[in-house]
Design a protein around this motif. Structure first.
Motif, short mmCIF file in Angstrom:
data_model
loop_
_atom_site.label_atom_id
_atom_site.label_comp_id
_atom_site.label_asym_id
_atom_site.label_seq_id
_atom_site.Cartn_x
_atom_site.Cartn_y
_atom_site.Cartn_z
N LYS B 38 0.96 -1.38 0.14
CA LYS B 38 0.00 0.14 0.00
C LYS B 38 0.91 1.11 -0.02
O LYS B 38 1.90 1.40 0.50
N GLY B 44 9.34 6.36 2.66
CA GLY B 44 9.98 5.57 3.48
C GLY B 44 9.67 5.71 4.97
O GLY B 44 10.66 5.37 5.71
N LEU B 45 8.47 6.19 5.44
CA LEU B 45 8.53 6.79 6.54
C LEU B 45 7.26 5.86 7.54
O LEU B 45 7.14 6.08 8.60
N GLY B 47 6.25 2.32 6.27
CA GLY B 47 5.99 0.92 6.13
C GLY B 47 4.98 0.18 5.61
O GLY B 47 4.76 -0.79 5.23
N CYS B 49 4.32 0.11 2.36
CA CYS B 49 4.45 -0.48 1.10
C CYS B 49 5.48 -1.64 1.20
O CYS B 49 6.09 -2.16 0.50
N LEU B 59 11.39 -1.14 1.49
CA LEU B 59 10.36 -0.20 1.22
C LEU B 59 10.11 0.02 0.02
O LEU B 59 11.09 0.74 -0.67
S1 FES Z 1 4.44 4.28 1.57
FE1 FES Z 1 5.25 4.90 3.58
S2 FES Z 1 7.24 3.80 3.84
FE2 FES Z 1 6.58 3.35 1.66
#
Ligand code: FES
Ligand code: FES
Lengths: 712, 160
Positions: B38, B44-45, B47, B49, B59
């Protein structure tokens, strides 16, 4: 070289077309005989409210007996993680006397379901659960009547159990499914849902009151559930909307040619609305960035977050008449001690994990939108007005979505997707980015709350003046026995777009009131628990407060003194449920951090309908409440959000979760109240009071870490 | 410039011809119809995905497609063995550790990666490892229980 013997070669350059959600799919979804329900649902859905609007609906709009023995139950409510899918399935199963696994709940599709009102305000439990139960109980009686007529017996002699109707005298049984196959159930179900039908008493509940899991949990853990942002349509494009650089900025000119020149990209401008779409979101993004560089804007000056509280105070419309008891003037004149303090609350965002998303498709002048909103019927009406089509030509479908917390009442993404889809003649998906969600979704209101309290010479609270500016009026009244009160909810001029949130104004009002009660207790030289109990008549609040304090071991822990460790408590009531929390914090003075180590919360909302889900809601509320209490705040300047990212806007994470002790109190002699909101209102003041106990510093502003750092 | 990139997604070889700068997340979702991972933040903040790339927690929103070329990608769709759920999926069900469930695929995959590296994590280790995964429903308490439960079950499986 890739070596994988199981691998199957597939070459894809574009998205494979997905299966069209055709009428046949709906038949599969609902079981046979559905076409009647579809047509009826469409016409019945308009303007009829099943869940609180008062007017009654035909049983067929609520319940459909499928020939395979399953039962479809229709509701306008939305599942966003707070549990109505399980709870409403239980409600129907209970009254139909069937196993809950047989219930197929069809939710929030304006083409299929009755209007149960927006999913908000903790209304599902007190309004929709009874509406569904009435529908199910009426259906059960109609089916029993059909069996009785078939057997030529008095329906009163028949017993219904596990979806079967049994004639005890003859031993004959017939199932609902048999009846649906043989008798004219469709005709019977044209009758209205009876609003005075007897519902199963709490002590006879078999399915309600148990921890039924969310019926589609397995789809969630396998990844097969499709959220609004997962829906794809054949030939679909990804859309992006041009956003102003700051609030209130007006677009004066823009050159669209750079986007138009890119193969596959389409772009549209309609006055202030500019959007483009492409076969991938990256392509749409790049096209948008290219044209955004050519835009010129007329900006307007905006209040920044640093001045927001003085701005709200200055613009407060205090004209309204306060709710009052006795005479505050006299109360303060008689008081031997008067305290006067002001509390502040910052703007916060809901930040549901799934940002706003919608996919829109026009076909023969009909609009279908899949989107994540709390009020499908409301968005249907909004879209109908925007596009000037009759609402029967608009269908809004809300697949179970990724969180809301009061933040998704509005259908912005739906409208944007529909505009683009209309302009480009193809289905278009609009998925907001996290930065868009932070910036363009409405926020929970900031607040300034002025409190004045007067104590007599015995330390009793005799005067109370409470003016709450901007957060809204929920939980504004004091539950304490005070002879003279003046309580006012004042609106103001909000620099940010603001709206609902989990328990909305109650979070701010309870923070101020319960913090101030602690200040008054200290001024009276009393223990915070004893001081509250001395002024508290409401037996339900007393019960949760005493339970939380007992379980937390309040008296013993109050006597214990450890440097920089403190405990605090708070209680409150809203939406007909009651809550109390005790918290222990540890202060890290060097880093200016507040670590909440332990929370014990007692909550009571009448008869518990689903204990496991209730526990999730209470745990979720406490942890969510820690965010705005400690760290969350929207920072803005010149109409721009400065921290529109999880990097600068700090939501609770695993490391922030305290030890949680939760007391769920089951009170069976009152109607069940909703429970997804009120458990949030006690945590912030309990923490503030604990911080005071640990440091002697009274923090009167949320988020508290920032405020504490300034005072350390 | 488009490039030809080959991924092995849940055991299937998938080839795409596209811009290798696109995030792996977008390509999984937009080109390959793999919707389990998702979007939650794109930076990257959070998780949401999370996928496994060659077994490692990754990520996908900040992984350019080019970096995933010829790699094995496991998403939530590829965890179960037919009808048999992975022990971590089963533990999430058993503990009722889902509310809206939008964070769940990322949570489960993070937990799977953790238990692969450390089959007997302490609570502190779970908390530390999972801290990059946000749950806005704030269902952390039950998620923690689910990871604990999965760890104990995986241990039992290994013993027997
Ligand atoms: S979408 Fe939030 S860490 Fe990848
Ligand atoms: S369950 Fe909703 S975000 Fe985690």
């Amino acid at each position: 070289m890739i070596e994988d013997t199981l691998a199957e070669e597939m070459v894809e350059t574009a998205r494979p077309d997905t299966v069209k959600l055709s009428r046949r799919t709906f038949v599969q979804l609902l079981g046979s005989g559905l076409l009647i329900t579809v047509t009826e649902g469409v016409s019945l859905g308009q303007g009829r409210r099943g869940g609180g609007g008062g007017r009654s609906i035909p049983v067929a709009a609520r319940i459909h007996i499928n020939k395979d023995g399953t039962i479809s139950v229709m509701t306008g409510k939305v599942e966003e993680g707070q549990g109505p899918r399980a709870q409403l399935s239980q409600a129907a199963a209970e009254e139909l006397r069937v196993h809950v696994d047989l219930i197929r709940l069809i939710m929030s599709d304006t083409g299929l379901v009755p209007d149960d009102g927006i999913t908000a305000g903790s209304r599902t439990t007190p309004s929709t659960v009874p509406a569904v139960r009435q529908g199910a109980a009426t259906a059960r009686e109609l089916l029993t009547d059909l069996a009785a007529r078939q057997w030529k017996v008095d329906p009163g002699t028949l017993i219904v159990r596990e979806g079967s109707i049994r004639n005890e005298a003859t031993g004959k049984t017939i199932t609902y499914a048999d009846l649906a196959n043989s008798a004219n159930v469709d005709d019977a179900f044209k009758q209205s849902v009876s609003s005075d039908i007897a519902l199963t008493p709490v002590d006879e509940w078999k399915t309600m009151g148990t921890s039924v899991a969310r019926p589609n949990s397995r789809d969630v853990v396998t990844g097969s559930h499709k959220y609004p942002s997962d829906i794809v349509r054949p030939n679909m494009l990804y859309g992006k909307i041009l956003r102003p650089p700051s609030y209130g900025a007006k677009l004066e000119s823009i050159d669209l040619s750079k986007a138009k020149a890119v193969k596959g990209v389409v772009v549209v401008r309609d006055d202030q609305f500019v959007g483009c779409a492409a076969p991938s979101s990256l392509a749409a993004n790049r096209a948008l960035e290219a044209i955004a560089k050519t835009a010129s804007w007329k900006t307007v000056s905006q209040v920044s977050s640093r001045q927001v509280h003085s701005h709200l105070k200055k613009n407060a419309r205090r004209g309204g008449r306060p709710g009052s008891r006795g005479s505050v003037k006299k109360g303060f004149a008689d008081a031997s001690k008067v305290l006067n303090e002001t509390y502040e609350v910052a703007y916060v965002q809901h930040t549901p994990m799934e940002p706003r998303a919608a996919i829109a498709e026009w076909e023969d002048g009909k609009l279908t939108v899949w989107t994540g909103v709390d009020g499908p019927q409301r968005v249907q009406g909004d879209l109908a007005r925007t596009f000037q089509v009759p609402s029967e030509r608009v269908r809004v479908i809300v697949p179970d979505m990724g969180g809301g917390f009061g933040g998704k009442h509005t259908g912005e993404a739906a409208e944007e997707a529909a505009r683009l889809a209309k302009a480009f003649g193809r289905p278009v998906a609009v998925h907001w980015t996290r930065a868009e969600e932070f910036t363009w979704a409405y926020a929970r209101p900031a607040a300034v709350i002025e409190c004045k309290g007067g104590l007599d010479d015995k330390g009793s609270l005799i005067a109370w003046d409470f003016t709450s500016i901007n957060p809204g009026g929920s939980a504004i009244d004091t539950p304490y026995r005070i002879a003279n009160t003046a309580i006012l909810s004042a609106s103001s001029d909000s620099p940010l777009r603001q709206g609902s949130y989990r328990c909305l104004g109650a979070t701010a009002n309870n923070f101020a009131r319960e913090s101030f009660m602690d200040e008054l207790a200290a001024a009276a030289g009393a223990d915070p628990l004893a001081f509250r109990l001395a002024h508290l008549d409401n037996p339900r609040i007393r019960a949760v407060l005493e339970a939380a304090a007992k379980h937390f071991d309040w008296p013993r822990r109050r006597r214990q003194a450890t440097a920089d460790v403190g405990i605090g408590l708070a209680c409150g009531t809203e939406k007909n449920s009651v809550v109390a929390a005790c918290a222990q914090v540890r202060i890290d003075r060097r880093r200016g951090r507040i670590k909440v180590e332990h929370v014990c919360e007692a909550f009571e909302c009448g008869p518990i309908q689903n204990p496991a889900n209730l526990l999730s809601q209470v745990q979720g509320c406490i942890t969510m409440g820690l965010g705005p209490a400690l760290r969350e705040q929207l920072q803005f300047e010149d109409g721009k959000i400065l921290n529109a990212s999880f990097a600068g806007y700090l939501v609770p994470r695993f490391k922030d979760v305290p030890k949680l002790d939760i007391q769920l109190m089951n009170k069976t002699d009152t109607p069940s109240a909703g429970a997804g909101e009120t458990p949030i209102i006690a945590i912030a003041p309990a923490v503030a009071n604990a911080v005071f106990a640990a440091t002697g510093i009274r923090v009167r502003s949320m988020p508290m870490e920032d405020a504490l750092r300034k005072q350390l | 410039m488009d490039a030809t990139i080959t991924l092995i997604v849940n055991g299937q070889k998938r080839t795409v011809v596209t811009d290798p700068e696109r995030p792996l997340l977008d390509v999984l979702r937009e080109d390959l119809d793999v919707m389990g991972p998702k979007y939650g933040c794109g930076e990257g903040l959070c998780g949401a995905c999370t996928v496994l790339m060659d077994g490692k927690r990754t990520l996908s929103c900040i992984t350019p497609l080019g970096d995933a070329d010829k790699k094995k990608i496991t998403t939530i769709e590829g965890l179960a063995d037919g009808d048999r759920l992975h022990p971590v999926q089963q533990a999430f069900l058993d503990e009722g550790a889902i509310q809206c469930g939008y964070c769940t695929p990322g949570m489960i995959l993070s937990a799977v990666a953790l238990l692969k590296e450390n089959p007997r994590p302490t609570d502190e280790q779970i908390t530390e490892w999972m801290n990059g995964n946000i749950c806005r429903c704030n269902g952390y308490a039950k998620i923690l229980n689910a990871v604990r439960r999965a760890a104990s079950q995986i241990k039992e499986v290994t013993r027997s």
